[in-house]
Design a protein around this motif. Structure first.
Motif, PDB file in Angstrom:
ATOM      1  N   GLU A 157      42.859  48.238  37.525  1.00 50.00           N
ATOM      2  CA  GLU A 157      41.734  47.393  37.272  1.00 50.00           C
ATOM      3  C   GLU A 157      41.970  46.297  36.099  1.00 50.00           C
ATOM      4  OE1 GLU A 157      38.622  49.952  36.041  1.00 50.00           O
ATOM      5  OE2 GLU A 157      38.432  51.047  37.883  1.00 50.00           O
ATOM      6  N   ASN A 160      44.462  40.859  37.464  1.00 52.19           N
ATOM      7  CA  ASN A 160      43.441  39.879  37.446  1.00 52.19           C
ATOM      8  C   ASN A 160      43.727  39.219  39.082  1.00 52.19           C
ATOM      9  OD1 ASN A 160      41.501  37.835  36.747  1.00 52.19           O
ATOM     10  ND2 ASN A 160      43.190  36.388  36.816  1.00 52.19           N
ATOM     11  N   LYS A 181      37.669  44.384  41.148  1.00 48.63           N
ATOM     12  CA  LYS A 181      37.341  43.153  40.319  1.00 48.63           C
ATOM     13  C   LYS A 181      38.371  41.796  40.732  1.00 48.63           C
ATOM     14  CE  LYS A 181      34.161  44.845  37.180  1.00 48.63           C
ATOM     15  NZ  LYS A 181      33.915  45.008  35.627  1.00 48.63           N
ATOM     16  N   GLY A 204      35.936  39.554  47.778  1.00 45.40           N
ATOM     17  CA  GLY A 204      35.311  38.660  46.905  1.00 45.40           C
ATOM     18  C   GLY A 204      34.317  37.726  47.850  1.00 45.40           C
TER      19      GLY A 204
END
Length: 365
Positions: A157, A160, A181, A204
Protein backbone atom coordinates in the motif's frame (compact mmCIF):
# COMPACT_ATOMS: atom_id res chain seq x y z
CA UNK A 1 18.79 -3.04 0.81
CA UNK A 2 21.02 -0.23 -0.41
CA UNK A 3 20.34 3.11 -2.09
CA UNK A 4 21.82 4.94 -5.06
CA UNK A 5 21.01 8.65 -4.91
CA UNK A 6 21.17 9.83 -8.51
CA UNK A 7 19.63 13.12 -7.34
CA UNK A 8 22.40 14.16 -4.96
CA UNK A 9 25.54 12.44 -6.29
CA UNK A 10 27.36 13.18 -9.53
CA UNK A 11 27.97 10.50 -12.14
CA UNK A 12 31.67 10.49 -11.18
CA UNK A 13 30.85 9.96 -7.51
CA UNK A 14 28.49 7.09 -8.27
CA UNK A 15 31.04 5.48 -10.61
CA UNK A 16 33.69 5.74 -7.89
CA UNK A 17 31.32 4.13 -5.38
CA UNK A 18 30.51 1.40 -7.90
CA UNK A 19 34.17 0.60 -8.49
CA UNK A 20 34.79 0.44 -4.75
CA UNK A 21 31.91 -2.00 -4.36
CA UNK A 22 33.03 -4.12 -7.32
CA UNK A 23 36.49 -4.46 -5.79
CA UNK A 24 34.96 -6.34 -2.86
CA UNK A 25 34.88 -10.12 -2.88
CA UNK A 26 31.73 -10.52 -0.81
CA UNK A 27 29.20 -8.95 -3.20
CA UNK A 28 26.22 -11.11 -4.06
CA UNK A 29 25.38 -11.62 -7.73
CA UNK A 30 22.37 -9.27 -7.68
CA UNK A 31 24.45 -6.47 -6.13
CA UNK A 32 27.31 -7.02 -8.57
CA UNK A 33 24.91 -6.86 -11.53
CA UNK A 34 23.53 -3.52 -10.32
CA UNK A 35 26.92 -1.88 -9.71
CA UNK A 36 28.43 -3.29 -12.90
CA UNK A 37 25.72 -1.87 -15.16
CA UNK A 38 25.50 1.41 -13.23
CA UNK A 39 29.23 1.99 -13.68
CA UNK A 40 29.10 0.97 -17.34
CA UNK A 41 26.15 3.21 -18.19
CA UNK A 42 27.55 6.27 -16.41
CA UNK A 43 30.79 5.85 -18.35
CA UNK A 44 30.05 7.96 -21.42
CA UNK A 45 32.70 6.07 -23.40
CA UNK A 46 30.35 3.07 -23.52
CA UNK A 47 27.87 3.37 -26.38
CA UNK A 48 26.64 -0.22 -26.69
CA UNK A 49 25.44 -2.65 -24.04
CA UNK A 50 24.94 -6.42 -24.17
CA UNK A 51 21.66 -7.75 -22.76
CA UNK A 52 20.33 -11.30 -22.37
CA UNK A 53 16.79 -11.98 -23.57
CA UNK A 54 14.38 -13.57 -21.07
CA UNK A 55 14.48 -17.13 -22.43
CA UNK A 56 10.77 -17.68 -21.83
CA UNK A 57 10.30 -19.43 -25.20
CA UNK A 58 13.75 -20.82 -25.75
CA UNK A 59 17.40 -20.41 -24.89
CA UNK A 60 18.29 -16.83 -23.85
CA UNK A 61 20.34 -14.97 -26.45
CA UNK A 62 22.70 -12.04 -26.16
CA UNK A 63 21.79 -8.89 -28.09
CA UNK A 64 23.36 -5.44 -28.24
CA UNK A 65 21.50 -2.18 -27.60
CA UNK A 66 22.87 1.31 -28.11
CA UNK A 67 23.02 4.05 -25.49
CA UNK A 68 20.57 6.05 -27.60
CA UNK A 69 18.04 3.16 -27.62
CA UNK A 70 18.19 2.88 -23.82
CA UNK A 71 17.88 6.63 -23.32
CA UNK A 72 14.95 7.01 -25.75
CA UNK A 73 13.07 4.19 -24.01
CA UNK A 74 13.83 5.62 -20.56
CA UNK A 75 12.69 9.11 -21.60
CA UNK A 76 9.35 7.71 -22.83
CA UNK A 77 8.72 6.06 -19.46
CA UNK A 78 9.86 9.12 -17.51
CA UNK A 79 7.49 11.33 -19.48
CA UNK A 80 4.53 8.95 -19.35
CA UNK A 81 4.70 8.49 -15.58
CA UNK A 82 5.84 12.08 -14.94
CA UNK A 83 8.82 10.94 -12.87
CA UNK A 84 10.50 13.86 -11.13
CA UNK A 85 13.92 14.51 -9.62
CA UNK A 86 14.26 12.94 -6.15
CA UNK A 87 11.28 10.59 -6.66
CA UNK A 88 11.82 7.36 -4.72
CA UNK A 89 11.97 4.25 -6.88
CA UNK A 90 12.42 0.54 -6.23
CA UNK A 91 14.67 -1.95 -8.01
CA UNK A 92 13.52 -5.49 -7.16
CA UNK A 93 14.06 -7.14 -10.56
CA UNK A 94 17.36 -8.45 -12.03
CA UNK A 95 19.79 -5.83 -13.30
CA UNK A 96 21.16 -8.57 -15.54
CA UNK A 97 18.00 -8.29 -17.68
CA UNK A 98 16.52 -5.37 -19.58
CA UNK A 99 13.86 -4.47 -16.98
CA UNK A 100 16.41 -3.90 -14.22
CA UNK A 101 18.87 -2.13 -16.50
CA UNK A 102 16.17 0.27 -17.67
CA UNK A 103 15.29 1.18 -14.09
CA UNK A 104 18.92 2.22 -13.57
CA UNK A 105 18.87 4.23 -16.82
CA UNK A 106 15.62 6.00 -15.84
CA UNK A 107 17.04 6.80 -12.42
CA UNK A 108 20.21 8.24 -13.92
CA UNK A 109 18.40 10.38 -16.52
CA UNK A 110 15.65 11.67 -14.20
CA UNK A 111 17.91 11.92 -11.11
CA UNK A 112 15.79 9.57 -9.04
CA UNK A 113 16.58 7.94 -5.70
CA UNK A 114 16.87 4.21 -6.34
CA UNK A 115 16.43 1.65 -3.54
CA UNK A 116 17.78 -1.79 -4.41
CA UNK A 117 16.54 -4.93 -2.64
CA UNK A 118 17.62 -8.59 -2.95
CA UNK A 119 15.97 -10.58 -5.72
CA UNK A 120 13.04 -12.46 -4.26
CA UNK A 121 9.64 -13.89 -5.13
CA UNK A 122 8.40 -11.45 -2.46
CA UNK A 123 10.73 -8.42 -2.41
CA UNK A 124 8.55 -6.69 0.20
CA UNK A 125 10.28 -8.81 2.83
CA UNK A 126 13.30 -6.55 2.34
CA UNK A 127 11.38 -3.27 2.68
CA UNK A 128 10.58 -1.39 5.89
CA UNK A 129 6.92 -1.12 6.86
CA UNK A 130 6.75 2.67 6.53
CA UNK A 131 8.95 3.00 3.42
CA UNK A 132 7.17 4.66 0.49
CA UNK A 133 7.99 4.52 -3.22
CA UNK A 134 6.76 6.71 -6.05
CA UNK A 135 7.48 4.10 -8.74
CA UNK A 136 8.11 0.35 -8.59
CA UNK A 137 8.57 -2.10 -11.49
CA UNK A 138 7.65 -5.64 -10.40
CA UNK A 139 6.82 -8.99 -11.94
CA UNK A 140 3.20 -10.15 -11.56
CA UNK A 141 4.45 -12.96 -9.32
CA UNK A 142 6.18 -10.51 -6.97
CA UNK A 143 3.09 -8.33 -6.61
CA UNK A 144 0.83 -11.33 -6.10
CA UNK A 145 3.09 -12.75 -3.39
CA UNK A 146 3.45 -9.36 -1.69
CA UNK A 147 -0.32 -8.89 -1.54
CA UNK A 148 -1.02 -12.48 -0.47
CA UNK A 149 1.43 -12.53 2.46
CA UNK A 150 -0.14 -10.99 5.57
CA UNK A 151 3.29 -9.86 6.77
CA UNK A 152 3.92 -7.76 3.65
CA UNK A 153 0.49 -6.82 2.26
CA UNK A 154 0.49 -3.45 4.07
CA UNK A 155 3.85 -2.59 2.53
CA UNK A 156 2.32 -2.85 -0.95
CA UNK A 157 0.00 0.00 0.00
CA UNK A 158 3.05 2.28 0.25
CA UNK A 159 3.60 2.18 -3.53
CA UNK A 160 2.23 5.01 -5.65
CA UNK A 161 2.70 3.56 -9.15
CA UNK A 162 3.36 -0.09 -10.01
CA UNK A 163 4.64 -1.21 -13.41
CA UNK A 164 4.14 -4.94 -14.02
CA UNK A 165 6.23 -6.75 -16.61
CA UNK A 166 7.95 -10.02 -17.40
CA UNK A 167 4.83 -12.18 -17.29
CA UNK A 168 1.09 -12.47 -17.68
CA UNK A 169 -1.41 -11.03 -15.20
CA UNK A 170 -3.75 -13.76 -13.99
CA UNK A 171 -7.45 -13.16 -13.36
CA UNK A 172 -6.80 -13.58 -9.64
CA UNK A 173 -4.08 -10.91 -9.57
CA UNK A 174 -6.24 -8.63 -11.72
CA UNK A 175 -9.01 -8.84 -9.13
CA UNK A 176 -6.54 -8.20 -6.30
CA UNK A 177 -5.12 -5.00 -7.83
CA UNK A 178 -8.61 -3.50 -7.94
CA UNK A 179 -8.26 -3.13 -4.16
CA UNK A 180 -5.07 -1.05 -4.41
CA UNK A 181 -4.92 2.73 -4.27
CA UNK A 182 -1.72 2.60 -6.32
CA UNK A 183 -1.96 3.04 -10.08
CA UNK A 184 -1.13 -0.36 -11.58
CA UNK A 185 0.02 -0.74 -15.17
CA UNK A 186 0.84 -3.85 -17.19
CA UNK A 187 3.60 -3.39 -19.75
CA UNK A 188 4.13 -4.99 -23.15
CA UNK A 189 7.64 -5.09 -24.47
CA UNK A 190 10.77 -7.11 -25.03
CA UNK A 191 14.52 -6.86 -24.77
CA UNK A 192 14.78 -5.86 -28.44
CA UNK A 193 12.70 -2.72 -27.79
CA UNK A 194 14.61 -1.81 -24.61
CA UNK A 195 11.65 -2.50 -22.30
CA UNK A 196 8.01 -1.68 -22.99
CA UNK A 197 6.42 -0.18 -26.09
CA UNK A 198 2.82 -0.32 -24.80
CA UNK A 199 1.00 -0.03 -21.48
CA UNK A 200 -2.35 -1.09 -20.05
CA UNK A 201 -3.88 0.49 -16.95
CA UNK A 202 -5.29 -2.31 -14.78
CA UNK A 203 -7.20 -0.43 -12.08
CA UNK A 204 -8.89 2.85 -11.23
CA UNK A 205 -11.18 5.06 -13.28
CA UNK A 206 -8.90 4.89 -16.32
CA UNK A 207 -8.56 1.09 -16.40
CA UNK A 208 -8.61 -0.36 -19.89
CA UNK A 209 -8.87 -3.88 -21.37
CA UNK A 210 -6.27 -3.19 -24.05
CA UNK A 211 -2.66 -2.06 -24.45
CA UNK A 212 -1.94 1.40 -25.79
CA UNK A 213 1.35 2.07 -27.55
CA UNK A 214 3.73 4.83 -26.59
CA UNK A 215 4.47 7.62 -29.06
CA UNK A 216 6.28 6.90 -32.34
CA UNK A 217 5.27 3.21 -32.34
CA UNK A 218 3.37 1.65 -35.26
CA UNK A 219 1.72 -1.77 -35.09
CA UNK A 220 0.40 -4.29 -37.63
CA UNK A 221 -0.41 -8.01 -37.98
CA UNK A 222 1.49 -10.67 -39.89
CA UNK A 223 -0.09 -13.66 -41.64
CA UNK A 224 -0.28 -15.53 -38.29
CA UNK A 225 -2.19 -12.64 -36.63
CA UNK A 226 0.94 -11.93 -34.60
CA UNK A 227 2.00 -8.42 -33.68
CA UNK A 228 4.55 -6.57 -35.79
CA UNK A 229 6.20 -3.46 -34.38
CA UNK A 230 7.67 -0.54 -36.25
CA UNK A 231 9.81 1.52 -33.91
CA UNK A 232 12.48 3.43 -35.84
CA UNK A 233 14.04 4.64 -32.60
CA UNK A 234 14.88 1.03 -31.73
CA UNK A 235 15.25 -0.79 -35.04
CA UNK A 236 15.45 0.01 -38.75
CA UNK A 237 13.61 -3.24 -39.43
CA UNK A 238 10.11 -4.34 -38.47
CA UNK A 239 10.22 -6.28 -35.18
CA UNK A 240 8.34 -9.58 -35.47
CA UNK A 241 6.76 -11.16 -32.39
CA UNK A 242 5.03 -14.43 -31.55
CA UNK A 243 2.20 -12.64 -29.74
CA UNK A 244 -1.26 -13.13 -31.21
CA UNK A 245 -3.19 -9.88 -30.84
CA UNK A 246 -6.34 -8.13 -31.99
CA UNK A 247 -5.66 -4.61 -33.25
CA UNK A 248 -8.39 -2.22 -32.11
CA UNK A 249 -6.97 1.05 -33.46
CA UNK A 250 -3.65 2.33 -34.84
CA UNK A 251 -2.27 2.49 -31.29
CA UNK A 252 -4.38 -0.02 -29.33
CA UNK A 253 -4.35 -3.81 -29.25
CA UNK A 254 -5.70 -6.69 -27.19
CA UNK A 255 -3.27 -9.46 -26.31
CA UNK A 256 -4.67 -12.93 -27.05
CA UNK A 257 -1.78 -15.28 -26.40
CA UNK A 258 1.50 -16.69 -27.69
CA UNK A 259 1.63 -18.29 -31.13
CA UNK A 260 3.86 -20.91 -29.49
CA UNK A 261 0.91 -21.80 -27.26
CA UNK A 262 -1.61 -22.36 -30.06
CA UNK A 263 -2.66 -26.03 -30.10
CA UNK A 264 -3.87 -27.61 -33.36
CA UNK A 265 -5.94 -30.57 -32.22
CA UNK A 266 -7.67 -32.43 -35.02
CA UNK A 267 -7.76 -29.24 -37.12
CA UNK A 268 -9.28 -27.14 -34.31
CA UNK A 269 -7.03 -24.33 -33.09
CA UNK A 270 -7.10 -23.80 -29.33
CA UNK A 271 -5.30 -20.93 -27.60
CA UNK A 272 -3.80 -22.09 -24.31
CA UNK A 273 -4.16 -18.72 -22.57
CA UNK A 274 -7.87 -18.50 -23.45
CA UNK A 275 -8.51 -21.88 -21.83
CA UNK A 276 -6.42 -20.95 -18.80
CA UNK A 277 -8.44 -17.77 -18.31
CA UNK A 278 -11.60 -19.87 -17.87
CA UNK A 279 -10.01 -21.82 -15.01
CA UNK A 280 -7.86 -19.25 -13.15
CA UNK A 281 -10.52 -18.35 -10.60
CA UNK A 282 -11.36 -21.95 -9.76
CA UNK A 283 -8.06 -23.79 -9.32
CA UNK A 284 -6.00 -23.22 -6.18
CA UNK A 285 -2.74 -24.53 -7.67
CA UNK A 286 -0.62 -23.22 -10.51
CA UNK A 287 -1.27 -24.78 -13.90
CA UNK A 288 -0.97 -24.27 -17.62
CA UNK A 289 -2.55 -25.68 -20.77
CA UNK A 290 -0.31 -27.23 -23.41
CA UNK A 291 -0.39 -29.43 -26.48
CA UNK A 292 1.61 -32.62 -26.93
CA UNK A 293 1.98 -34.91 -29.95
CA UNK A 294 -0.87 -37.32 -30.61
CA UNK A 295 -1.08 -39.84 -33.49
CA UNK A 296 -4.78 -39.34 -34.10
CA UNK A 297 -5.18 -35.60 -33.44
CA UNK A 298 -1.75 -34.28 -34.30
CA UNK A 299 -1.73 -32.57 -30.92
CA UNK A 300 -3.83 -33.22 -27.84
CA UNK A 301 -4.70 -30.78 -25.09
CA UNK A 302 -3.24 -31.48 -21.65
CA UNK A 303 -3.22 -29.58 -18.37
CA UNK A 304 -0.03 -29.39 -16.31
CA UNK A 305 -0.54 -28.97 -12.56
CA UNK A 306 2.08 -27.83 -10.06
CA UNK A 307 1.13 -30.17 -7.24
CA UNK A 308 1.26 -33.76 -6.06
CA UNK A 309 -0.86 -36.33 -7.93
CA UNK A 310 -4.59 -36.29 -7.12
CA UNK A 311 -6.43 -39.04 -5.33
CA UNK A 312 -9.68 -40.47 -6.77
CA UNK A 313 -11.92 -38.00 -4.96
CA UNK A 314 -9.84 -34.98 -6.01
CA UNK A 315 -9.68 -36.23 -9.59
CA UNK A 316 -13.46 -36.68 -9.76
CA UNK A 317 -14.07 -33.09 -8.60
CA UNK A 318 -11.38 -31.81 -10.94
CA UNK A 319 -12.94 -33.52 -13.97
CA UNK A 320 -16.37 -32.16 -13.05
CA UNK A 321 -14.99 -28.62 -12.95
CA UNK A 322 -13.29 -29.01 -16.33
CA UNK A 323 -16.49 -30.38 -17.88
CA UNK A 324 -18.45 -27.43 -16.49
CA UNK A 325 -16.08 -24.67 -17.60
CA UNK A 326 -14.62 -25.91 -20.90
CA UNK A 327 -15.91 -26.86 -24.33
CA UNK A 328 -15.37 -30.37 -25.66
CA UNK A 329 -12.43 -29.16 -27.77
CA UNK A 330 -10.79 -27.37 -24.84
CA UNK A 331 -11.25 -30.26 -22.41
CA UNK A 332 -7.79 -31.77 -21.64
CA UNK A 333 -7.17 -35.38 -22.53
CA UNK A 334 -4.63 -35.72 -19.74
CA UNK A 335 -3.43 -34.07 -16.54
CA UNK A 336 0.29 -34.18 -15.73
CA UNK A 337 1.73 -33.41 -12.30
CA UNK A 338 4.96 -31.46 -11.78
CA UNK A 339 6.44 -30.72 -8.36
CA UNK A 340 7.84 -27.33 -9.41
CA UNK A 341 7.45 -25.44 -12.69
CA UNK A 342 10.68 -24.22 -14.28
CA UNK A 343 10.83 -20.42 -14.55
CA UNK A 344 12.92 -17.62 -15.98
CA UNK A 345 14.53 -15.04 -13.70
CA UNK A 346 11.44 -12.85 -14.06
CA UNK A 347 9.01 -15.60 -13.08
CA UNK A 348 7.79 -16.62 -16.53
CA UNK A 349 6.92 -20.32 -16.62
CA UNK A 350 9.02 -22.28 -19.11
CA UNK A 351 6.34 -24.64 -20.33
CA UNK A 352 8.36 -27.06 -22.46
CA UNK A 353 11.12 -27.30 -19.86
CA UNK A 354 8.58 -27.87 -17.07
CA UNK A 355 6.93 -30.76 -18.94
CA UNK A 356 10.28 -32.59 -18.95
CA UNK A 357 9.94 -32.89 -15.17
CA UNK A 358 6.54 -34.59 -15.07
CA UNK A 359 6.24 -36.96 -12.09
CA UNK A 360 2.85 -38.53 -12.88
CA UNK A 361 0.11 -38.58 -15.54
CA UNK A 362 -3.59 -39.35 -15.44
CA UNK A 363 -5.93 -39.69 -18.39
CA UNK A 364 -9.08 -37.57 -18.30
CA UNK A 365 -12.05 -39.26 -19.94
Amino acid sequence: MFNISFSSLTASEIREAANQKLALNNLSDWERDIWTFTEAFLNKKNNTFSVLTSGSTGKPKLIKLSRKQLEVSAAATINFFNLQKRNSTLLAIPASKIGGKMMIVRSALAQLNLSCVPLSANPFNGIKLNEKFDFAPLTPMQLFNGMSDVSTSKKVENLNTILLGGGEVSNLLFSKVQLLKASVFHSYGMTETASHIALRRLNGKNAQPYFETLSNISIALDERNCLQIEAPQFSKEVIATNDIVKILSPNQFEWIGRFDNTINSGGVKIQSEAVEAKLFNFLKFRFFIAGIKDEALGEKVIIAAERSPMNKSELSKFKALLEQKLSKYEYPKQVVFIHKFRETDTGKVQRSESLLHTVAKLDLK
